[in-house]
Design an enzyme around this catalytic site. Structure first.
Site, PDB file in Angstrom:
ATOM      1  N   GLU A  70       0.819  -1.206   0.000  1.00 56.72           N
ATOM      2  CA  GLU A  70       0.000   0.000   0.000  1.00 56.72           C
ATOM      3  C   GLU A  70       0.862   1.269   0.000  1.00 56.72           C
ATOM      4  OE1 GLU A  70      -2.958   0.276  -0.632  1.00 56.72           O
ATOM      5  OE2 GLU A  70      -3.548   2.281   0.026  1.00 56.72           O
ATOM      6  N   ASP A  71       1.899   1.277   0.797  1.00 60.81           N
ATOM      7  CA  ASP A  71       2.616   2.531   1.041  1.00 60.81           C
ATOM      8  C   ASP A  71       3.971   2.654   0.351  1.00 60.81           C
ATOM      9  OD1 ASP A  71       0.550   3.226   2.654  1.00 60.81           O
ATOM     10  OD2 ASP A  71       1.552   2.759   4.534  1.00 60.81           O
TER      11      ASP A  71
END
Ligand code: MN
Length: 721
Positions: A70-71
């Site tokens: 996600e990051d």
């Protein structure tokens, strides 16, 4: 922190953990937590919670990597290569849940969310990691903005705490609820806390005295045990106060004692001693050992009153039950080491557990929460993270109409998880679905009615057809009705029989055939249903007419055909009806004969003779006794130049410009075209319908051959006019 991980995972390959920590540290190296600490603190803390729950190495690795996709620039494939497929799948599962944007505070969304959590997580470990993730985020909630605090805490109350409860993770549930309450109702939270602080000495003295009394009694009886006293968690006190409208000091039963022993017989022994030591409060004894709660919780519960008149609850359990009570499903979730995922039997068991609706403990926070696997539903996301719940098997079409009918009607394509896909692709849980629309979209196709799964989509598509396409509906509906009539062996001519038609329309509740065809066209009525309503009337009418005709025609039958008779017949519309001097002639719509076709005639009441091709299915039963009387011999008179209308249906492989090619063939051959239209079929095929005039069957055959010579025209058939 790493030491805790090691402690909880005895005998596993620590190098893999170190590798994951190093990988995640590197990936997150430019990120900071809201409190300014390095980001890696978070995945480490989550991994620690996961390890503490008792999950396996793969889950711990996934926890360490849970924010990487996600990051950071980490990819699924990279994680799969470095840490294995199972771990990568878990990370992906957590990522999907993270991407869901739970902005909506609507209850319906929350319900969906809880369901989706379970439905999406083929692997229950994904949910456990997500709960651990939330726990750590709650523990560090003070660094968030007030708005974010409220949002996250609401979500925790609505989703995560009930999930933790359902999964039997009491300890985590309590902690989540207490932190959430602190932000959601700070005044009451502080009030309870300060009261508890004020009476802390008293409470502790009380609990110590009771604890000692129990321990003394049990060790005197030779039972190995450990007794813990505690004040119930803040949120449960808060709820009791709210429900009973009482202050903390008036509140009954905020103390809980826990006696943990080695064996089940010991549990019942302890119960006897407790009831002997204190006065029992009637009706409060519960045996969750013989009847465990749906979330596997087992203990004996009883409420008693000490000498000071203060009631308290005693929970008696074994160490094993204690583990289960603290960590719930995680404590029991045994994965085959090195195998892929959980084993099937365990999964079934989880499923049953989650499906179970009964919760026998009214005391407990149940809130009528029902999580089951929802096999009949699928949960997907909009690109913005809103959850949409659809019937299982739904397609992007269903999704588009669930968003808005305008989106559905202008749909031209779809992306699933950022990849272009067919609009009939079946959606899976957690898919992110994006609908491609165009202002110039021609609206839904009728095939969509067969593709879509949701009633919502079907209704909206029908509405569109009803509104937008009356002409087309009539054509389509009529074709469908007539085909069905033929299949049912009913004469089409009946619909224009002035004596029978009004009665049929009345039965159908329509004021005209056009309106009825239109209704079939947009899907408001099926042809089968329509015919079902009038079948008996038609059969009755046909029978009545055939009786009448028999009476009228029998005298003629006594005169066999002769050349003389034939020659004297008048041709009407180019057709001579043998046996009948002069009558109206019309060409049956079902087969639209043209000169040269072998033909036969059917006597209709009030509309003369209707001429069919001899190979028309409606004429197939002309020799059967019930019909025979109404069929007459007809033949073509000598050719005149009067044109006949006919229809060809062309089967084509869809391509641009095909319509133009067809039109060109018609014009260059000086054929008068009455109608030309195309309809796309789902599999890259299309059907063109050409209605045009020809002199005779020879001209029809010639034009048909020319049409078949067009590239991508693969077949043809005589259609209905
Ligand atoms: Mn996280």
């Amino acid at each position: 922190m790493r030491r805790t991980l090691y402690k909880h995972l005895p005998g596993v390959d620590m190098e893999r953990i170190d590798k994951a920590v190093a990988y995640a540290s590197e990936k997150h190296k430019d990120q900071k937590r809201k409190d300014g600490s390095p980001y890696i603190i978070h995945p480490l803390a989550v991994a620690e919670v996961v390890a503490e729950m008792g999950l396996d190495l793969e889950a711990v690795l996934a926890a360490l990597l849970h924010d990487c996709i996600e990051d950071t620039d980490a990819s699924f494939d990279e994680i799969a290569r470095l840490f294995g497929q199972t771990t990568a799948e878990m990370v992906e599962g957590v990522t999907k849940l993270t991407r869901a944007n739970f902005d909506s505070t609507e209850q319906a969304q929350m319900e969906n969310l809880r369901k989706m959590f379970m439905a999406m997580s083929k692997d229950i470990r994904v949910v456990l990691i997500k709960i651990a993730d939330r726990l750590h985020n709650m523990r560090t909630m003070q660094y968030q903005t007030p708005a974010k605090q409220i949002k996250k805490c609401r979500e925790t109350m609505d989703v995560y705490a009930p999930l933790a409860h359902r999964l039997g993770m009491q300890k985590i549930k309590w902690e989540l609820e207490d932190i959430a309450l602190r932000y959601l109702d700070p005044a009451d939270y502080e009030d309870i806390m300060s009261h508890l602080t004020a009476r802390k000495e008293h409470d502790e003295a009380f609990m110590q005295a009771i604890g000692e009394k129990i321990t003394e009694r049990l060790s005197g009886a030779g039972i190995q045990s450990k007794t813990y006293g505690r004040i119930k968690h803040v949120y449960s006190i808060y709820r009791k106060m709210q429900q009973q409208g009482k202050t903390l000091d008036e509140l009954y039963d905020i103390y809980a004692f826990r006696v943990v022993v080695d064996t089940i017989p010991d549990c019942y022994n302890v119960l006897g001693h407790i009831h002997d030591l204190f006065n029992l409060v009637p009706g409060r004894f519960k045996d969750y050992i013989s009847t465990p709660k749906p979330n596997m919780y087992q203990s004996l519960h009883t409420t008693v009153i000490g000498r000071q008149g203060i009631p308290f609850e005693v929970q008696i359990r074994t160490w094993e039950m204690h583990e289960t009570a603290e960590y719930g499903i995680a404590a029991h979730w045994k994965y085959k080491q090195g195998g892929e995922g959980g084993n099937e039997k365990d999964f079934e068991w989880v499923r049953r557990l989650l499906e179970s609706q009964q919760d026998t403990d009214a005391e407990d926070y149940v809130n009528s929460l029902k999580i089951d696997m929802f096999d009949d539903e699928v949960f997907v996301f909009t690109p913005k993270g809103k959850i949409v719940s659809l019937p299982a098997g739904s397609t992007p079409i269903d999704f588009a109409y669930a968003i808005h009918s305008g989106v559905g009607n202008s749909l031209t394509g779809a992306k699933i998880n950022n990849r272009i896909c067919n609009i009939d692709t079946t959606l899976s849980n957690g898919d992110i679905v994006e609908i491609i629309t165009s202002k110039s979209a021609k609206g839904p196709s009728r095939d969509w009615l067969n593709i879509c799964k949701s009633n919502q989509a079907r209704t909206k598509i029908k509405q569109w057809f009803k509104k937008e396409k009356r002409e087309e509906n009539i054509v389509y509906g009529r074709a469908s009705f007539e085909a069905e009539m033929r299949r049912a062996g009913l004469p089409l001519s009946i619909t224009i029989d002035p004596e029978v038609s009004p009665q049929l329309l009345k039965k159908l509740s329509f004021d005209s055939w056009e309106n009825m065809y239109a209704a079939i066209g947009y899907g408001g009525l099926t042809a089968v249903k329509a015919i079902g309503r009038i079948r008996d009337d038609i059969n009755r009418a046909v029978k009545a007419q055939s009786n009448e005709k028999q009476q009228q025609q029998n005298p003629l039958r006594t005169h066999p055909d002769s050349e003389a008779v034939k020659r004297n017949r008048h041709a009407v519309n180019g057709v001579i009806v043998e046996d009948i001097e002069s009558c109206m002639i019309k060409f049956a719509k079902c087969c639209a004969p043209v000169p040269g076709d072998a033909i036969t005639g059917f006597i209709t009441k009030g509309f003369g003779v209707s001429v069919h091709r001899a190979d028309c299915p409606n004429a197939a039963h002309r020799d059967e006794p019930i019909q025979a009387a109404r069929w007459v011999r007809v033949r073509w008179a000598n050719m005149d130049d009067q044109p006949f209308e006919t229809t060809l249906e062309l089967d084509c492989i869809t391509r641009d410009g095909l319509l133009l090619d067809v039109a060109t063939v018609m014009t260059t051959n000086r054929i008068r075209v009455k109608e030309l239209n195309g309809k796309d079929l789902p599999d890259g095929h299309s059907v063109f319908t050409v209605r045009f005039e020809v002199k005779d069957v020879a001209e029809l055959d010639s034009i048909r051959n020319k049409l078949l010579n067009i590239r991508d025209v693969v077949g043809s058939r005589r259609g209905q006019n």
